[in-house]
Design an enzyme around this catalytic site. Sequence first.
Site, PDB file in Angstrom:
ATOM      1  N   ARG A  39       6.568  11.554  49.424  1.00 10.18           N
ATOM      2  CA  ARG A  39       6.622  10.922  48.443  1.00 10.18           C
ATOM      3  C   ARG A  39       7.983   9.397  47.899  1.00 10.18           C
ATOM      4  O   ARG A  39       7.748   8.379  47.746  1.00 10.18           O
ATOM      5  CB  ARG A  39       7.288  11.728  46.939  1.00 10.18           C
ATOM      6  CG  ARG A  39       6.750  12.646  46.717  1.00 10.18           C
ATOM      7  CD  ARG A  39       7.331  12.939  45.719  1.00 10.18           C
ATOM      8  NE  ARG A  39       6.321  14.403  44.493  1.00 10.18           N
ATOM      9  CZ  ARG A  39       6.846  15.332  44.424  1.00 10.18           C
ATOM     10  NH1 ARG A  39       7.658  15.642  43.832  1.00 10.18           N
ATOM     11  NH2 ARG A  39       5.646  16.002  43.417  1.00 10.18           N
ATOM     12  N   LYS A 203      -0.962  32.377  40.786  1.00 15.15           N
ATOM     13  CA  LYS A 203      -1.743  33.627  39.400  1.00 15.15           C
ATOM     14  C   LYS A 203      -2.656  32.840  38.714  1.00 15.15           C
ATOM     15  O   LYS A 203      -2.940  31.112  38.868  1.00 15.15           O
ATOM     16  CB  LYS A 203      -0.381  32.596  38.114  1.00 15.15           C
ATOM     17  CG  LYS A 203       0.708  33.506  38.343  1.00 15.15           C
ATOM     18  CD  LYS A 203       2.039  33.382  37.393  1.00 15.15           C
ATOM     19  CE  LYS A 203       2.750  34.180  37.753  1.00 15.15           C
ATOM     20  NZ  LYS A 203       4.492  33.712  37.201  1.00 15.15           N
ATOM     21  N   GLY A 356       2.302  21.009  45.302  1.00 16.83           N
ATOM     22  CA  GLY A 356       3.728  20.972  46.423  1.00 16.83           C
ATOM     23  C   GLY A 356       2.990  21.792  47.310  1.00 16.83           C
ATOM     24  O   GLY A 356       3.049  21.649  48.451  1.00 16.83           O
ATOM     25  N   GLY A 379       1.561  19.265  39.292  1.00 17.81           N
ATOM     26  CA  GLY A 379       1.259  19.413  38.086  1.00 17.81           C
ATOM     27  C   GLY A 379       0.318  18.394  37.480  1.00 17.81           C
ATOM     28  O   GLY A 379      -0.699  18.790  36.926  1.00 17.81           O
TER      29      GLY A 379
HETATM   30  P1  AMP Z   1       1.230  28.310  42.978  1.00 17.01           P
HETATM   31  O1  AMP Z   1       2.873  27.723  42.393  1.00 17.01           O
HETATM   32  O2  AMP Z   1       0.779  29.477  41.766  1.00 17.01           O
HETATM   33  O3  AMP Z   1       0.093  27.303  43.041  1.00 17.01           O
HETATM   34  O4  AMP Z   1       2.036  29.023  43.914  1.00 17.01           O
HETATM   35  C1  AMP Z   1       2.232  29.379  45.548  1.00 17.01           C
HETATM   36  C2  AMP Z   1       2.812  30.365  45.689  1.00 17.01           C
HETATM   37  O5  AMP Z   1       1.741  31.694  45.411  1.00 17.01           O
HETATM   38  C3  AMP Z   1       3.468  30.498  46.857  1.00 17.01           C
HETATM   39  O6  AMP Z   1       4.896  30.140  47.017  1.00 17.01           O
HETATM   40  C4  AMP Z   1       3.203  31.834  47.611  1.00 17.01           C
HETATM   41  O7  AMP Z   1       4.083  32.267  48.331  1.00 17.01           O
HETATM   42  C5  AMP Z   1       2.316  32.723  46.246  1.00 17.01           C
HETATM   43  N1  AMP Z   1       1.137  33.328  47.060  1.00 17.01           N
HETATM   44  C6  AMP Z   1      -0.258  32.885  47.814  1.00 17.01           C
HETATM   45  N2  AMP Z   1      -0.669  34.583  47.928  1.00 17.01           N
HETATM   46  C7  AMP Z   1       0.297  35.277  47.536  1.00 17.01           C
HETATM   47  C8  AMP Z   1       0.101  36.758  47.217  1.00 17.01           C
HETATM   48  N3  AMP Z   1      -0.720  37.137  47.941  1.00 17.01           N
HETATM   49  N4  AMP Z   1       0.689  37.369  46.450  1.00 17.01           N
HETATM   50  C9  AMP Z   1       1.998  37.129  46.048  1.00 17.01           C
HETATM   51  N5  AMP Z   1       2.124  35.792  46.217  1.00 17.01           N
HETATM   52  C10 AMP Z   1       1.259  35.121  46.641  1.00 17.01           C
END
Ligand code: AMP
Length: 402
Positions: A39, A203, A356, A379
């Site tokens: 950045r 999520k 990120g 975001g």
């Molecule tokens: P996000 O902020 O929604 O893009 O999520 C990123 C996070 O998703 C990372 O910290 C990963 O550790 C988590 N993640 C990815 N795959 C899985 C999974 N199968 N189960 C739980 N967490 C996950």
Amino acid sequence: MRELLSVKDMNFTKDAKVFIRCDFNVPMDEYRNITDDRRIRSAIATIRYCLDEGCSVILASHLGRPKEGFEDKLSLEPVSKRLSRLLQREVKFVKDVVGEQASEAVDTLKAGEILLLDNLRFEKGETKNDALFAKKLASYGTYYVNDAFGVCHRAHASVEAITKFYDDEHKAAGFLLQKEIAFAQNLIKRPARPFVAVVGGSKVSGKLQALKNLLPKIDKLIIGGGMAFTFLKALGYDIGNSLLEENLIDDALKILNKGKELGVKIYLPVDAIAAPTCSQDSVMKYVTAQEIPNGWMGLDIGPATVVLFKEAIDDAQTIWWNGPMGVFEIDKFARGSFRISHAIAESPATTVVGGGDTADVVERAGDTDEITFISTGGGASLELIEGKELPGVKVLLKKEED
Ligand code: AMP
């Protein structure tokens, strides 16, 4: 969208002072070493340009989320040192934002000099989009440039309220901001086809809107990471203890059906790396997506899924990737994300990475140089893909011509 006011079109008066809102929100380790300075490096083009135009620059940024005023561990001092090294010139720094020390430093700043203020969020007015605070910041520069793409989805004082104190000749977007917007817009409006979106992360809720907006524009959708399990559940699979957003099962099903209706090919994992707990020393095994044992959870995509996803990516001309394929922070569950990173990096397609975490995966996989564009804002980049108007961008658009 209308065009952005550009720093390139500014007619700087002699010895002008330019206030540049940067995004120096960089990760640091426990010794306050900056672990990723992307950045900071991304802001250099705009800073150099203003300096070469004979201006002095006042740089401002936030760092993390301070609770109440000054916090040593969230001071921007390490950033001033790194920036100075990168620019190979002095960067003055004050541990102050709108106090006397800052005002004095601004007043005594000479043409061609650089001043970095401390963390904007040490002042309450920043996140409140406070007009008085913004006015004080605006008094520092005759010109205002915003190059902080990562915060443009927030109506904060240094991003939104401050622009009210400048007319269109005195405010503009910096080069990084322009590039970020251009990439996101081209992606949505004129993607070379096949256009493949690869999404993952924890999520569905965080990406639901983006998925809905993308679906009519893409040719294929690849879903991995924790969010895939809500989709697998929607198809009636037993997913053990894997991540599930029960309230979104219906939405997941709607997306799958909408995909069918639109002729978008949607790919879900066919196998997973499962473990009873999410830790490096947990036992683990490879299972098919239909055979996740009771009490276990899927924490990474399995090898068969990697092959399937790679094949689906193979003919892509445009790839947008947001969200890791597994819990990449733990070595044991990082492999799937790394292999998909390699596949995307090796693709001849235009490849755009947002978020990120995903940028971190690409970096750790050693693929950074092979990606066409890595967005500096998680975001903000997601909100652009969702089709939202960002508050920090809206105020820097050229007026409609009659
Ligand atoms: P996000 O902020 O929604 O893009 O999520 C990123 C996070 O998703 C990372 O910290 C990963 O550790 C988590 N993640 C990815 N795959 C899985 C999974 N199968 N189960 C739980 N967490 C996950």
